[in-house]
Design a protein around this motif. Structure first.
Motif, PDB file in Angstrom:
ATOM      1  N   GLY A 156     -12.758   8.746  -0.869  1.00  0.00           N
ATOM      2  CA  GLY A 156     -13.214   7.892  -1.966  1.00  0.00           C
ATOM      3  C   GLY A 156     -12.286   6.744  -2.277  1.00  0.00           C
ATOM      4  N   ALA A 157     -11.177   6.646  -1.530  1.00  0.00           N
ATOM      5  CA  ALA A 157     -10.173   5.621  -1.841  1.00  0.00           C
ATOM      6  C   ALA A 157     -10.515   4.281  -1.223  1.00  0.00           C
ATOM      7  CB  ALA A 157      -8.801   6.081  -1.351  1.00  0.00           C
ATOM      8  N   ASP A 158     -10.255   3.238  -1.975  1.00  0.00           N
ATOM      9  CA  ASP A 158     -10.314   1.857  -1.495  1.00  0.00           C
ATOM     10  C   ASP A 158      -8.865   1.474  -1.201  1.00  0.00           C
ATOM     11  OD1 ASP A 158     -10.874  -0.741  -0.925  1.00  0.00           O
ATOM     12  OD2 ASP A 158     -11.351  -1.333  -2.983  1.00  0.00           O
ATOM     13  N   LEU A 159      -8.464   1.577   0.064  1.00  0.00           N
ATOM     14  CA  LEU A 159      -7.054   1.527   0.422  1.00  0.00           C
ATOM     15  C   LEU A 159      -6.483   0.118   0.402  1.00  0.00           C
ATOM     16  CD1 LEU A 159      -7.051   4.083   3.358  1.00  0.00           C
ATOM     17  CD2 LEU A 159      -6.124   4.424   1.068  1.00  0.00           C
ATOM     18  N   LEU A 160      -5.213   0.046   0.036  1.00  0.00           N
ATOM     19  CA  LEU A 160      -4.418  -1.175   0.043  1.00  0.00           C
ATOM     20  C   LEU A 160      -3.093  -0.816   0.709  1.00  0.00           C
ATOM     21  CD1 LEU A 160      -4.064  -4.116  -1.306  1.00  0.00           C
ATOM     22  CD2 LEU A 160      -2.892  -2.888  -3.131  1.00  0.00           C
ATOM     23  N   VAL A 161      -2.621  -1.635   1.637  1.00  0.00           N
ATOM     24  CA  VAL A 161      -1.365  -1.350   2.332  1.00  0.00           C
ATOM     25  C   VAL A 161      -0.337  -2.417   1.985  1.00  0.00           C
ATOM     26  CG1 VAL A 161      -0.211  -1.096   4.560  1.00  0.00           C
ATOM     27  CG2 VAL A 161      -2.490  -0.136   4.220  1.00  0.00           C
ATOM     28  N   GLN A 162       0.774  -1.968   1.417  1.00  0.00           N
ATOM     29  CA  GLN A 162       1.882  -2.859   1.053  1.00  0.00           C
ATOM     30  C   GLN A 162       2.903  -2.852   2.187  1.00  0.00           C
ATOM     31  OE1 GLN A 162       3.716  -2.350  -2.930  1.00  0.00           O
ATOM     32  NE2 GLN A 162       5.632  -2.092  -1.798  1.00  0.00           N
ATOM     33  N   LEU A 197       4.287 -10.820  11.816  1.00  0.00           N
ATOM     34  CA  LEU A 197       3.591 -10.429  10.589  1.00  0.00           C
ATOM     35  C   LEU A 197       2.082 -10.474  10.776  1.00  0.00           C
ATOM     36  CD1 LEU A 197       5.854 -12.417   8.116  1.00  0.00           C
ATOM     37  CD2 LEU A 197       5.666  -9.915   8.199  1.00  0.00           C
ATOM     38  N   GLU A 198       1.609 -11.479  11.504  1.00  0.00           N
ATOM     39  CA  GLU A 198       0.168 -11.592  11.757  1.00  0.00           C
ATOM     40  C   GLU A 198      -0.368 -10.366  12.482  1.00  0.00           C
ATOM     41  OE1 GLU A 198      -0.460 -15.243  13.844  1.00  0.00           O
ATOM     42  OE2 GLU A 198       0.415 -16.454  12.232  1.00  0.00           O
ATOM     43  N   TRP A 199       0.369  -9.861  13.474  1.00  0.00           N
ATOM     44  CA  TRP A 199      -0.076  -8.666  14.193  1.00  0.00           C
ATOM     45  C   TRP A 199      -0.246  -7.491  13.238  1.00  0.00           C
ATOM     46  CZ3 TRP A 199       4.409  -9.514  18.141  1.00  0.00           C
ATOM     47  CH2 TRP A 199       4.040 -10.508  19.052  1.00  0.00           C
ATOM     48  N   VAL A 200       0.736  -7.317  12.359  1.00  0.00           N
ATOM     49  CA  VAL A 200       0.712  -6.173  11.444  1.00  0.00           C
ATOM     50  C   VAL A 200      -0.379  -6.343  10.395  1.00  0.00           C
ATOM     51  CG1 VAL A 200       2.045  -4.955   9.674  1.00  0.00           C
ATOM     52  CG2 VAL A 200       3.127  -5.584  11.846  1.00  0.00           C
ATOM     53  N   PHE A 201      -0.450  -7.513   9.770  1.00  0.00           N
ATOM     54  CA  PHE A 201      -1.477  -7.734   8.753  1.00  0.00           C
ATOM     55  C   PHE A 201      -2.880  -7.621   9.345  1.00  0.00           C
ATOM     56  CE2 PHE A 201       1.719 -10.698   6.430  1.00  0.00           C
ATOM     57  CZ  PHE A 201       2.331  -9.600   5.849  1.00  0.00           C
ATOM     58  N   ALA A 202      -3.066  -8.141  10.559  1.00  0.00           N
ATOM     59  CA  ALA A 202      -4.382  -8.064  11.196  1.00  0.00           C
ATOM     60  C   ALA A 202      -4.772  -6.623  11.472  1.00  0.00           C
ATOM     61  CB  ALA A 202      -4.392  -8.878  12.488  1.00  0.00           C
ATOM     62  N   ALA A 203      -3.819  -5.807  11.911  1.00  0.00           N
ATOM     63  CA  ALA A 203      -4.109  -4.402  12.178  1.00  0.00           C
ATOM     64  C   ALA A 203      -4.558  -3.683  10.915  1.00  0.00           C
ATOM     65  CB  ALA A 203      -2.870  -3.716  12.765  1.00  0.00           C
ATOM     66  N   VAL A 204      -3.901  -3.982   9.797  1.00  0.00           N
ATOM     67  CA  VAL A 204      -4.278  -3.366   8.521  1.00  0.00           C
ATOM     68  C   VAL A 204      -5.695  -3.791   8.124  1.00  0.00           C
ATOM     69  CG1 VAL A 204      -3.733  -3.244   6.063  1.00  0.00           C
ATOM     70  CG2 VAL A 204      -1.885  -3.141   7.742  1.00  0.00           C
ATOM     71  N   ARG A 205      -5.976  -5.087   8.237  1.00  0.00           N
ATOM     72  CA  ARG A 205      -7.322  -5.564   7.898  1.00  0.00           C
ATOM     73  C   ARG A 205      -8.382  -4.939   8.806  1.00  0.00           C
ATOM     74  NH1 ARG A 205      -4.806 -10.514   7.848  1.00  0.00           N
ATOM     75  NH2 ARG A 205      -5.809 -11.088   9.811  1.00  0.00           N
ATOM     76  N   GLU A 206      -8.093  -4.869  10.101  1.00  0.00           N
ATOM     77  CA  GLU A 206      -9.059  -4.300  11.044  1.00  0.00           C
ATOM     78  C   GLU A 206      -9.312  -2.822  10.758  1.00  0.00           C
ATOM     79  OE1 GLU A 206      -7.225  -5.217  14.741  1.00  0.00           O
ATOM     80  OE2 GLU A 206      -7.544  -7.385  14.517  1.00  0.00           O
ATOM     81  N   ALA A 207      -8.323  -2.158  10.162  1.00  0.00           N
ATOM     82  CA  ALA A 207      -8.500  -0.754   9.794  1.00  0.00           C
ATOM     83  C   ALA A 207      -9.262  -0.613   8.478  1.00  0.00           C
ATOM     84  CB  ALA A 207      -7.143  -0.056   9.691  1.00  0.00           C
ATOM     85  N   GLY A 227       0.513 -17.162   4.546  1.00  0.00           N
ATOM     86  CA  GLY A 227       0.032 -17.878   5.718  1.00  0.00           C
ATOM     87  C   GLY A 227      -0.145 -16.979   6.930  1.00  0.00           C
ATOM     88  N   ALA A 228       0.619 -15.878   6.989  1.00  0.00           N
ATOM     89  CA  ALA A 228       0.516 -14.935   8.103  1.00  0.00           C
ATOM     90  C   ALA A 228      -0.634 -13.950   7.932  1.00  0.00           C
ATOM     91  CB  ALA A 228       1.827 -14.170   8.264  1.00  0.00           C
ATOM     92  N   GLY A 229      -1.278 -13.977   6.778  1.00  0.00           N
ATOM     93  CA  GLY A 229      -2.439 -13.123   6.599  1.00  0.00           C
ATOM     94  C   GLY A 229      -2.357 -12.103   5.498  1.00  0.00           C
ATOM     95  N   ALA A 230      -1.240 -12.064   4.755  1.00  0.00           N
ATOM     96  CA  ALA A 230      -1.192 -11.165   3.602  1.00  0.00           C
ATOM     97  C   ALA A 230      -2.228 -11.619   2.576  1.00  0.00           C
ATOM     98  CB  ALA A 230       0.194 -11.164   2.982  1.00  0.00           C
ATOM     99  N   GLN A 231      -2.885 -10.661   1.957  1.00  0.00           N
ATOM    100  CA  GLN A 231      -3.890 -10.990   0.954  1.00  0.00           C
ATOM    101  C   GLN A 231      -3.356 -10.847  -0.471  1.00  0.00           C
ATOM    102  OE1 GLN A 231      -7.072  -8.909   3.823  1.00  0.00           O
ATOM    103  NE2 GLN A 231      -7.963  -9.482   1.877  1.00  0.00           N
TER     104      GLN A 231
END
Length: 331
Positions: A156-162, A197-207, A227-231
């Motif tokens: 039921g969680a809407d996940l956020l990764v810091q 950073l883009e690789w890591v942020f993109a992986a989180v978004r894709e998950a 700019g690297a993709g952090a939201q």
């Protein structure tokens, strides 16, 4: 304005009982954005670096006198780090049964890992272009699996990764010492820093989870991280240079989450009350030229992790953050 409260991640404590209490506090005191606690007091396998290495895919590591080092296969301390993380996730699954809403997890970012982990032959991963690329990509791949595991355990969680990057300003400034301590590693220029950073942020978004970046340094590179993709970004207002305020204003105007560290992370001599902290945040928003009612997704946090706080203040700091968030929601 949407305002909630959360913790940065670390909490005081040295054993499984303390972890269970930290998790209970995270779920109870910050109910709109609880977080998966980290207890570095349990030792190196539970530290920021050890925790991230438990997530990293395919690479092995071991703990040496000088710190963590990459190896051909996981050593006993690396296996301990993975075991601790699995136990913590088991407890989360148990305590969060039926939970719905946002839930935050944390992990050290690629540049903080590169600055703190050694290559197999010594010196930091930061010294080797190929090694730091491999480590960043292994972190990205591991995060895909980690987010999937969290989603399975708390459906039921809407996940956020810091993604925690306390070492990033030193990496960018050429301020990370070599193993000998006599020299400094070469500066990593923004385009290369951004790529990892883009690789890591993109992986989180894709998950399926939005990534936010945390840096509690005075010169937190807000624009680079976004700019690297952090939201979203998380900063410490006690130390943040005024020059970064424009970037925060721009982030809020664009709909990014901004996490403001405004509650002391260690036991203060004179604890602030919620009215004083609320007024401080309102002054900052006014200085940024933002209307509190339209400022976007704002999150109130302690100034940094609470691992150095006493147990009583850790509890109080989270409760204070929550009260300030509620005050701001009606300001």
């Amino acid at each position: 304005m949407t305002v909630v409260a959360t913790g940065i991640g670390s909490m005081p404590g040295e054993d499984a009982t303390a972890y269970a209490e930290a998790l209970r506090l995270a779920l109870g005191e910050t109910p709109d954005l609880p977080f998966l606690p980290e207890l570095p007091g349990r030792g190196a396998p539970a530290s920021m670096t050890g925790r991230a290495l438990a997530v990293v895919a395919e690479l092995g590591a071991d703990l040496q006198p000088a710190g963590w080092r990459l190896t051909d296969a996981p050593g006993v301390d690396h296996r301990r780090a993975r075991s601790l993380l699995a136990q913590d996730l088991d407890l989360l699954e148990e305590q969060a049964q039926g939970f719905t809403g946002r839930l935050k997890a944390q992990v050290a970012g690629p540049w903080t890992l590169a600055a703190t982990v050694e290559r197999p032959k010594g010196d930091r991963v930061l010294a080797d272009h190929g090694a730091r690329r491999e480590l960043a990509q292994a972190l990205a791949e591991g995060l895909r699996d980690h987010v999937a595991d969290l989603r399975r355990r708390v459906p039921g969680a809407d996940l956020l990764v810091q993604v925690d990057e306390p070492a990033l300003p030193a990496v960018l400034a050429g301020g990370v010492p070599t193993a000998s301590g006599l020299h400094r590693h070469r500066t990593v220029h923004p385009p290369e820093a951004s790529q990892a950073l883009e690789w890591v942020f993109a992986a989180v978004r894709e998950a399926g989870a939005p990534p936010v970046a945390h840096c509690c340094a005075a010169d937190a590179p807000v624009d680079l991280l976004l700019g690297a993709g952090a939201q979203g970004v998380s900063v410490d207002l006690d130390v943040l240079r005024v020059g970064a305020y424009d970037a925060l204003a721009g982030a809020l105007e664009k709909g990014h989450a901004v996490m403001l560290g405004v509650v002391p992370a260690t036991d203060p001599v004179t604890p602030p009350n919620d009215d004083a902290v609320t007024e401080r945040v309102l002054r900052v928003l006014d200085m940024l030229g933002l209307d509190p009612q339209t400022a976007g997704d704002l999150v109130v946090t302690p100034s940094c992790g609470l691992a150095g706080a006493g147990a009583a203040w850790a509890r109080r700091a989270l409760a204070l953050s929550e009260r300030v968030a509620r005050n701001l929601s009606t300001a």
